[in-house]
Design a protein around this motif. Structure first.
Motif, PDB file in Angstrom:
ATOM      1  N   ARG A 196       0.824  -1.206   0.000  1.00  0.00           N
ATOM      2  CA  ARG A 196       0.000   0.000   0.000  1.00  0.00           C
ATOM      3  C   ARG A 196       0.858   1.256   0.000  1.00  0.00           C
ATOM      4  NH1 ARG A 196      -3.491  -1.071   5.041  1.00  0.00           N
ATOM      5  NH2 ARG A 196      -3.677   1.168   4.958  1.00  0.00           N
ATOM      6  N   PHE A 197       2.155   1.110   0.223  1.00  0.00           N
ATOM      7  CA  PHE A 197       3.010   2.293   0.324  1.00  0.00           C
ATOM      8  C   PHE A 197       3.731   2.614  -0.963  1.00  0.00           C
ATOM      9  CE2 PHE A 197       5.046  -1.370   2.261  1.00  0.00           C
ATOM     10  CZ  PHE A 197       6.215  -1.477   1.555  1.00  0.00           C
ATOM     11  N   GLY A 198       3.585   1.844  -2.011  1.00  0.00           N
ATOM     12  CA  GLY A 198       4.051   2.226  -3.332  1.00  0.00           C
ATOM     13  C   GLY A 198       5.509   1.994  -3.664  1.00  0.00           C
ATOM     14  N   GLY A 199       6.078   0.867  -3.344  1.00  0.00           N
ATOM     15  CA  GLY A 199       7.423   0.537  -3.792  1.00  0.00           C
ATOM     16  C   GLY A 199       8.523   1.173  -2.979  1.00  0.00           C
ATOM     17  N   ILE A 200       9.617   1.508  -3.651  1.00  0.00           N
ATOM     18  CA  ILE A 200      10.807   2.032  -2.977  1.00  0.00           C
ATOM     19  C   ILE A 200      10.857   3.544  -3.124  1.00  0.00           C
ATOM     20  CG2 ILE A 200      13.332   1.988  -2.964  1.00  0.00           C
ATOM     21  CD1 ILE A 200      13.097  -0.884  -4.079  1.00  0.00           C
ATOM     22  N   ALA A 201      11.158   4.228  -2.031  1.00  0.00           N
ATOM     23  CA  ALA A 201      11.264   5.683  -2.060  1.00  0.00           C
ATOM     24  C   ALA A 201      12.664   6.085  -1.622  1.00  0.00           C
ATOM     25  CB  ALA A 201      10.229   6.308  -1.143  1.00  0.00           C
ATOM     26  N   VAL A 202      13.218   7.082  -2.308  1.00  0.00           N
ATOM     27  CA  VAL A 202      14.573   7.542  -2.003  1.00  0.00           C
ATOM     28  C   VAL A 202      14.567   9.056  -1.860  1.00  0.00           C
ATOM     29  CG1 VAL A 202      16.943   7.660  -2.864  1.00  0.00           C
ATOM     30  CG2 VAL A 202      15.556   5.632  -3.320  1.00  0.00           C
ATOM     31  N   MET A 203      15.243   9.530  -0.834  1.00  0.00           N
ATOM     32  CA  MET A 203      15.466  10.961  -0.641  1.00  0.00           C
ATOM     33  C   MET A 203      16.936  11.095  -0.234  1.00  0.00           C
ATOM     34  SD  MET A 203      13.631  13.684   1.956  1.00  0.00           S
ATOM     35  CE  MET A 203      12.031  13.612   1.192  1.00  0.00           C
ATOM     36  N   GLU A 204      17.676  11.863  -0.992  1.00  0.00           N
ATOM     37  CA  GLU A 204      19.108  11.982  -0.753  1.00  0.00           C
ATOM     38  C   GLU A 204      19.404  12.435   0.671  1.00  0.00           C
ATOM     39  OE1 GLU A 204      22.913  14.307  -2.632  1.00  0.00           O
ATOM     40  OE2 GLU A 204      21.244  13.800  -3.963  1.00  0.00           O
ATOM     41  N   GLY A 205      20.316  11.716   1.324  1.00  0.00           N
ATOM     42  CA  GLY A 205      20.720  12.037   2.688  1.00  0.00           C
ATOM     43  C   GLY A 205      19.762  11.526   3.745  1.00  0.00           C
ATOM     44  N   CYS A 206      18.765  10.750   3.310  1.00  0.00           N
ATOM     45  CA  CYS A 206      17.753  10.272   4.251  1.00  0.00           C
ATOM     46  C   CYS A 206      17.553   8.767   4.123  1.00  0.00           C
ATOM     47  CB  CYS A 206      16.410  10.961   3.976  1.00  0.00           C
ATOM     48  SG  CYS A 206      16.491  12.757   4.131  1.00  0.00           S
ATOM     49  N   ILE A 207      17.035   8.181   5.188  1.00  0.00           N
ATOM     50  CA  ILE A 207      16.684   6.767   5.236  1.00  0.00           C
ATOM     51  C   ILE A 207      15.162   6.694   5.192  1.00  0.00           C
ATOM     52  CG2 ILE A 207      16.751   4.675   6.641  1.00  0.00           C
ATOM     53  CD1 ILE A 207      19.251   5.899   8.021  1.00  0.00           C
ATOM     54  N   SER A 208      14.616   5.840   4.329  1.00  0.00           N
ATOM     55  CA  SER A 208      13.157   5.701   4.255  1.00  0.00           C
ATOM     56  C   SER A 208      12.707   4.519   5.109  1.00  0.00           C
ATOM     57  CB  SER A 208      12.705   5.528   2.807  1.00  0.00           C
ATOM     58  OG  SER A 208      13.259   4.370   2.248  1.00  0.00           O
ATOM     59  N   VAL A 209      11.615   4.740   5.845  1.00  0.00           N
ATOM     60  CA  VAL A 209      11.037   3.714   6.711  1.00  0.00           C
ATOM     61  C   VAL A 209       9.528   3.750   6.515  1.00  0.00           C
ATOM     62  CG1 VAL A 209      10.723   2.982   9.113  1.00  0.00           C
ATOM     63  CG2 VAL A 209      12.871   4.040   8.420  1.00  0.00           C
ATOM     64  N   VAL A 210       8.902   2.581   6.362  1.00  0.00           N
ATOM     65  CA  VAL A 210       7.448   2.524   6.228  1.00  0.00           C
ATOM     66  C   VAL A 210       6.826   2.602   7.619  1.00  0.00           C
ATOM     67  CG1 VAL A 210       5.477   1.159   5.472  1.00  0.00           C
ATOM     68  CG2 VAL A 210       7.569   1.165   4.119  1.00  0.00           C
ATOM     69  N   ASP A 211       5.941   3.580   7.809  1.00  0.00           N
ATOM     70  CA  ASP A 211       5.207   3.723   9.065  1.00  0.00           C
ATOM     71  C   ASP A 211       4.085   2.675   9.065  1.00  0.00           C
ATOM     72  OD1 ASP A 211       3.409   4.422  11.100  1.00  0.00           O
ATOM     73  OD2 ASP A 211       3.738   6.566  10.823  1.00  0.00           O
ATOM     74  N   PRO A 212       4.110   1.716  10.003  1.00  0.00           N
ATOM     75  CA  PRO A 212       3.112   0.644   9.987  1.00  0.00           C
ATOM     76  C   PRO A 212       1.690   1.121  10.295  1.00  0.00           C
ATOM     77  CG  PRO A 212       4.506   0.456  11.918  1.00  0.00           C
ATOM     78  CD  PRO A 212       5.081   1.555  11.083  1.00  0.00           C
ATOM     79  N   GLU A 213       1.536   2.290  10.880  1.00  0.00           N
ATOM     80  CA  GLU A 213       0.198   2.800  11.181  1.00  0.00           C
ATOM     81  C   GLU A 213      -0.435   3.492   9.977  1.00  0.00           C
ATOM     82  OE1 GLU A 213      -0.071   5.048  14.803  1.00  0.00           O
ATOM     83  OE2 GLU A 213       1.235   3.637  15.860  1.00  0.00           O
TER      84      GLU A 213
END
Length: 108
Positions: free
Chosen positions: A73-90
């Motif tokens: 439901r969160f749409g694949g892989i997301a990238v933002m330079e200098g950041c770590i992506s984490v899926v919020d389970p809520e």
């Protein structure tokens, strides 16, 4: 039969690690031997053909004559330079945290 179920669940577990969607077979219940329910691989609940539901693991699933399909439901892989992506389970959406300070959210 139990061995087949174990192999199927193992295969789906591997698929979940590498794909945004996966397909699972439907199960046969009743005397006619016709497939008529999908079993959620996360919580083992059964759903009739034509059902659609969201899982607690951020998946949206559909049960059809061809099988059960579940997609992120969160749409694949997301990238933002200098950041770590984490899926919020809520919310089932990405949150981005600074690589050098994982307690701080990144700003857009």
């Amino acid at each position: 039969m139990k061995l087949l179920l174990i192999l199927a669940v193992s295969s789906f577990s591997l698929a979940l690690c590498h794909a945004a969607c996966f397909v699972a077979p439907i199960e046969t219940e009743g005397k006619e031997g016709k497939p008529n329910v999908c079993t959620d691989v996360y919580d083992a609940k059964t759903y009739p053909i034509g059902s659609q539901w969201n899982t607690a693991h951020c998946k949206e699933c559909w049960c059809s004559d061809n099988g059960m399909v579940c997609c992120d439901r969160f749409g694949g892989i997301a990238v933002m330079e200098g950041c770590i992506s984490v899926v919020d389970p809520e919310t089932c959406k990405y949150k981005f945290y600074k690589e050098d300070d994982p307690s701080t959210l990144c700003t857009v």
